[in-house]
Design a protein around this motif. Structure first.
Motif, PDB file in Angstrom:
ATOM      1  N   ARG A  16       0.928  -1.213   0.019  1.00  0.00           N
ATOM      2  CA  ARG A  16       0.160   0.021   0.009  1.00  0.00           C
ATOM      3  C   ARG A  16       0.745   1.121  -0.100  1.00  0.00           C
ATOM      4  O   ARG A  16       1.792   1.116   0.525  1.00  0.00           O
ATOM      5  N   LEU A  17       0.615   2.251  -0.771  1.00  0.00           N
ATOM      6  CA  LEU A  17       1.375   3.512  -0.929  1.00  0.00           C
ATOM      7  C   LEU A  17       1.075   4.376   0.453  1.00  0.00           C
ATOM      8  O   LEU A  17      -0.023   4.160   0.951  1.00  0.00           O
ATOM      9  N   ASN A  18       2.113   5.061   0.789  1.00  0.00           N
ATOM     10  CA  ASN A  18       1.855   5.900   2.109  1.00  0.00           C
ATOM     11  C   ASN A  18       0.761   7.046   1.477  1.00  0.00           C
ATOM     12  O   ASN A  18       1.159   7.849   0.454  1.00  0.00           O
ATOM     13  N   ARG A  19      -0.136   7.466   2.275  1.00  0.00           N
ATOM     14  CA  ARG A  19      -1.117   8.398   1.673  1.00  0.00           C
ATOM     15  C   ARG A  19      -0.678   9.847   1.801  1.00  0.00           C
ATOM     16  O   ARG A  19      -0.985  10.450   0.873  1.00  0.00           O
ATOM     17  N   ARG A  20       0.404  10.119   2.542  1.00  0.00           N
ATOM     18  CA  ARG A  20       0.642  11.434   2.692  1.00  0.00           C
ATOM     19  C   ARG A  20       1.878  11.917   1.522  1.00  0.00           C
ATOM     20  O   ARG A  20       2.107  12.876   1.072  1.00  0.00           O
ATOM     21  N   GLN A  21       2.618  10.692   1.320  1.00  0.00           N
ATOM     22  CA  GLN A  21       3.713  10.859   0.185  1.00  0.00           C
ATOM     23  C   GLN A  21       3.685   9.614  -0.635  1.00  0.00           C
ATOM     24  O   GLN A  21       4.691   8.884  -0.586  1.00  0.00           O
ATOM     25  N   PRO A  22       2.641   9.737  -1.503  1.00  0.00           N
ATOM     26  CA  PRO A  22       2.673   8.417  -2.421  1.00  0.00           C
ATOM     27  C   PRO A  22       3.724   8.341  -3.511  1.00  0.00           C
ATOM     28  O   PRO A  22       4.082   7.512  -4.197  1.00  0.00           O
ATOM     29  N   GLN A  23       4.450   9.511  -3.821  1.00  0.00           N
ATOM     30  CA  GLN A  23       5.593   9.308  -4.814  1.00  0.00           C
ATOM     31  C   GLN A  23       6.908   8.707  -4.051  1.00  0.00           C
ATOM     32  O   GLN A  23       7.846   8.226  -4.871  1.00  0.00           O
ATOM     33  N   MET A  24       6.819   8.721  -2.776  1.00  0.00           N
ATOM     34  CA  MET A  24       7.827   7.997  -2.194  1.00  0.00           C
ATOM     35  C   MET A  24       7.780   6.367  -1.954  1.00  0.00           C
ATOM     36  O   MET A  24       7.161   6.149  -0.909  1.00  0.00           O
ATOM     37  N   ILE A  25       8.148   5.681  -2.906  1.00  0.00           N
ATOM     38  CA  ILE A  25       7.774   4.237  -2.812  1.00  0.00           C
ATOM     39  C   ILE A  25       8.497   3.611  -1.905  1.00  0.00           C
ATOM     40  O   ILE A  25       7.781   2.418  -1.307  1.00  0.00           O
ATOM     41  N   HIS A  26       9.557   4.084  -0.935  1.00  0.00           N
ATOM     42  CA  HIS A  26      10.241   3.209   0.017  1.00  0.00           C
ATOM     43  C   HIS A  26       9.510   3.309   1.258  1.00  0.00           C
ATOM     44  O   HIS A  26       9.695   2.672   2.182  1.00  0.00           O
TER      45      HIS A  26
END
Length: 179
Positions: A24-34
């Motif tokens: 699941r992608l981080n909701r606050r920073q979806p562009q940061m895949i790590h």
């Protein structure tokens, strides 16, 4: 309605916390895949209380215990197993894969109140799902101690002794007890 379907339905609905997930992608920073996102945990405690009083026949008791065994094997979920008559006779935490103890203690009168008191004493959350297997005989009034998610599962066409109970009752058919 089968009580197993009630367990399945409740397991998927209730949120009991969050856990990190790489899928699941981080909701606050979806562009940061790590960075990991969060998923909801949906398993809350499930408690099964079995009436082992003298009024419950051996066939009914065997059927109740078999139903519990099937639900633990099928869903691989932790389960709390309580034997009660007029007091708590056995309190067991079952983990997935653990064998159910078939020894029966008690066989006295019936009182439902000790089950709710024991859950309160052991500080189980209020969202705990409680399934009470019984023949229906017991006291007229109970104090549910704030536990709202409990379900009566009664053998045969017998009546529940608790007055003013608005919850639907699941009845196990007599033909289910024929082997």
């Amino acid at each position: 309605m089968k009580w197993q379907s009630l367990v399945e339905r409740q397991m998927g609905r209730q949120i009991s916390g969050k856990r990190l997930s790489p899928n699941r992608l981080n909701r606050r920073q979806p562009q940061m895949i790590h960075k990991k996102g969060k998923l909801n945990d949906r398993i809350l405690p499930i408690v099964v209380a079995v009436d082992v009083s003298g009024s419950v026949s051996d066939k009914e008791l065997a059927y109740f215990l078999n139903e519990i065994r099937i639900i633990t094997e099928k869903h691989k979920i932790p389960l709390t197993y309580i034997q009660f008559d007029s007091e708590i006779k056995s309190f067991e935490e079952l983990t997935p894969g653990q064998k159910l103890d078939y020894s029966i203690n008690g066989r006295g009168g019936t009182s439902f109140q000790p089950v709710f008191d024991e859950l309160k004493e052991r500080q189980y959350p209020r969202e705990t799902q409680l399934f009470i297997f019984t023949d229906g005989g017991g006291e007229r009034e109970i104090n549910n101690r704030g536990y709202k998610k409990y379900q009566w599962i009664i053998s045969g066409n017998q009546h529940l002794s608790v007055q003013n109970e608005s919850r639907p009752i699941i009845r196990l058919n007599i033909k289910d007890f024929e082997y």
